[in-house]
Scaffold this motif. Structure first.
Motif, mmCIF file in Angstrom:
data_model
loop_
_atom_site.group_PDB
_atom_site.id
_atom_site.type_symbol
_atom_site.label_atom_id
_atom_site.label_comp_id
_atom_site.label_asym_id
_atom_site.label_seq_id
_atom_site.Cartn_x
_atom_site.Cartn_y
_atom_site.Cartn_z
ATOM 1 N N GLU A 15 0.857 -1.191 0.000
ATOM 2 C CA GLU A 15 0.000 0.000 0.000
ATOM 3 C C GLU A 15 0.887 1.233 0.000
ATOM 4 N N TYR A 16 0.485 2.222 -0.751
ATOM 5 C CA TYR A 16 1.267 3.445 -0.901
ATOM 6 C C TYR A 16 0.522 4.625 -0.291
ATOM 7 N N LYS A 17 1.289 5.619 0.186
ATOM 8 C CA LYS A 17 0.686 6.843 0.728
ATOM 9 C C LYS A 17 0.477 7.879 -0.373
ATOM 10 N N PHE A 18 1.272 7.770 -1.444
ATOM 11 C CA PHE A 18 1.226 8.738 -2.539
ATOM 12 C C PHE A 18 1.026 8.013 -3.861
ATOM 13 N N CYS A 19 0.293 8.641 -4.763
ATOM 14 C CA CYS A 19 0.127 8.101 -6.110
ATOM 15 C C CYS A 19 1.508 7.930 -6.735
ATOM 16 N N GLN A 20 1.761 6.785 -7.319
ATOM 17 C CA GLN A 20 3.061 6.498 -7.897
ATOM 18 C C GLN A 20 3.199 6.995 -9.334
ATOM 19 N N SER A 21 2.277 7.881 -9.729
ATOM 20 C CA SER A 21 2.365 8.537 -11.032
ATOM 21 C C SER A 21 2.526 10.047 -10.858
ATOM 22 N N CYS A 22 1.641 10.664 -10.043
ATOM 23 C CA CYS A 22 1.663 12.130 -9.889
ATOM 24 C C CYS A 22 2.153 12.604 -8.519
ATOM 25 N N GLY A 23 2.186 11.701 -7.540
ATOM 26 C CA GLY A 23 2.676 12.071 -6.216
ATOM 27 C C GLY A 23 1.626 12.619 -5.271
ATOM 28 N N MET A 24 0.366 12.683 -5.702
ATOM 29 C CA MET A 24 -0.686 13.207 -4.831
ATOM 30 C C MET A 24 -0.904 12.252 -3.648
ATOM 31 N N PRO A 25 -1.105 12.800 -2.444
ATOM 32 C CA PRO A 25 -1.429 11.915 -1.316
ATOM 33 C C PRO A 25 -2.730 11.157 -1.605
ATOM 34 N N LEU A 26 -2.692 9.845 -1.519
ATOM 35 C CA LEU A 26 -3.875 9.043 -1.848
ATOM 36 C C LEU A 26 -5.037 9.327 -0.907
ATOM 37 N N LYS A 27 -4.744 9.769 0.323
ATOM 38 C CA LYS A 27 -5.847 10.083 1.237
ATOM 39 C C LYS A 27 -6.605 11.346 0.809
ATOM 40 N N LYS A 28 -6.013 12.137 -0.097
ATOM 41 C CA LYS A 28 -6.688 13.335 -0.615
ATOM 42 C C LYS A 28 -7.515 13.038 -1.867
ATOM 43 N N ASP A 29 -7.388 11.832 -2.400
ATOM 44 C CA ASP A 29 -8.126 11.444 -3.602
ATOM 45 C C ASP A 29 -9.592 11.240 -3.246
ATOM 46 N N GLN A 78 -11.829 9.656 -4.723
ATOM 47 C CA GLN A 78 -12.261 8.279 -5.004
ATOM 48 C C GLN A 78 -11.444 7.252 -4.217
ATOM 49 N N THR A 79 -10.506 7.713 -3.397
ATOM 50 C CA THR A 79 -9.595 6.877 -2.590
ATOM 51 C C THR A 79 -8.773 5.909 -3.437
ATOM 52 N N GLY A 80 -8.491 6.270 -4.665
ATOM 53 C CA GLY A 80 -7.633 5.462 -5.530
ATOM 54 C C GLY A 80 -8.253 5.249 -6.890
ATOM 55 N N GLY A 81 -7.390 4.942 -7.847
ATOM 56 C CA GLY A 81 -7.852 4.638 -9.189
ATOM 57 C C GLY A 81 -8.426 3.238 -9.245
ATOM 58 N N THR A 82 -8.733 2.772 -10.453
ATOM 59 C CA THR A 82 -9.290 1.435 -10.602
ATOM 60 C C THR A 82 -8.442 0.610 -11.570
ATOM 61 N N GLY A 96 -11.674 -3.763 -12.160
ATOM 62 C CA GLY A 96 -12.598 -2.947 -11.373
ATOM 63 C C GLY A 96 -12.200 -2.777 -9.922
ATOM 64 N N SER A 97 -11.175 -3.502 -9.494
ATOM 65 C CA SER A 97 -10.713 -3.371 -8.110
ATOM 66 C C SER A 97 -10.004 -2.033 -7.915
ATOM 67 N N LYS A 98 -9.903 -1.619 -6.665
ATOM 68 C CA LYS A 98 -9.272 -0.352 -6.312
ATOM 69 C C LYS A 98 -7.757 -0.477 -6.443
ATOM 70 N N SER A 99 -7.138 0.507 -7.073
ATOM 71 C CA SER A 99 -5.684 0.539 -7.180
ATOM 72 C C SER A 99 -5.116 1.081 -5.881
ATOM 73 N N LEU A 100 -4.130 0.386 -5.342
ATOM 74 C CA LEU A 100 -3.460 0.855 -4.132
ATOM 75 C C LEU A 100 -2.211 1.657 -4.472
ATOM 76 N N LYS A 101 -1.942 1.797 -5.772
ATOM 77 C CA LYS A 101 -0.719 2.448 -6.232
ATOM 78 C C LYS A 101 -0.971 3.796 -6.903
ATOM 79 N N TYR A 102 -2.115 3.942 -7.587
ATOM 80 C CA TYR A 102 -2.382 5.150 -8.371
ATOM 81 C C TYR A 102 -3.697 5.801 -7.966
ATOM 82 N N CYS A 103 -3.765 7.135 -8.115
ATOM 83 C CA CYS A 103 -4.977 7.880 -7.778
ATOM 84 C C CYS A 103 -6.002 7.796 -8.909
ATOM 85 N N SER A 104 -7.211 8.242 -8.625
ATOM 86 C CA SER A 104 -8.294 8.186 -9.614
ATOM 87 C C SER A 104 -8.109 9.203 -10.739
ATOM 88 N N TYR A 105 -7.228 10.172 -10.549
ATOM 89 C CA TYR A 105 -6.952 11.131 -11.620
ATOM 90 C C TYR A 105 -5.989 10.533 -12.645
#
Length: 87
Positions: free
Chosen positions: A3-17, A19-23, A27-36
Motif C-alpha cells: 500500500e502506498y501513501k502517494f500516487c506512484q504517477s503524480c505524487g498526490m497523497p492518496l488520502k486526498k483522492d 475516489q480513494t484510488g484509481g481502478t 474494477g478493483s481499487k488501485s493501491l498504487k495510483y490515484c483516480s486522476y
C-alpha cells in the motif's frame, strides 16, 4: 500488494483522492495510483509519458487552484522517483 501513501504517477497523497484510488482493469481499487491517473487499468493521460511532463502538468493544476508556482514545484520534485517513472 504494497500500500502506498502517494500516487506512484503524480505524487498526490492518496488520502486526498476523492475516489480513494484509481481502478484496475478488473474494477478493483488501485493501491498504487490515484483516480486522476488510473481508470480501468489505463492511465488517463497517455500523452504524459515522462516525469517532466507530469511535473509540468501538476504544477499547472496546482497554480489553477491558487498555489504559487515555487511551492507547486517543491511538491512535484519527487515525481521522477515514483514507481511509474523508474526505468
Amino acid at each position: 500488494m504494497k500500500e502506498y501513501k502517494f500516487c506512484q504517477s503524480c505524487g498526490m497523497p492518496l488520502k486526498k483522492d476523492p475516489q480513494t484510488g484509481g481502478t484496475n482493469k478488473d474494477g478493483s481499487k488501485s493501491l498504487k495510483y490515484c483516480s486522476y491517473c488510473l481508470v480501468d487499468g489505463e492511465f488517463t493521460s497517455p500523452e504524459i509519458d515522462t516525469p517532466q511532463k507530469m511535473q509540468k502538468f501538476c504544477i499547472e493544476k496546482m497554480k489553477e487552484q491558487g498555489m504559487p508556482r515555487p511551492i507547486a514545484w517543491v511538491f512535484t520534485r519527487g515525481i521522477p522517483q515514483l514507481e511509474r517513472w523508474k526505468k
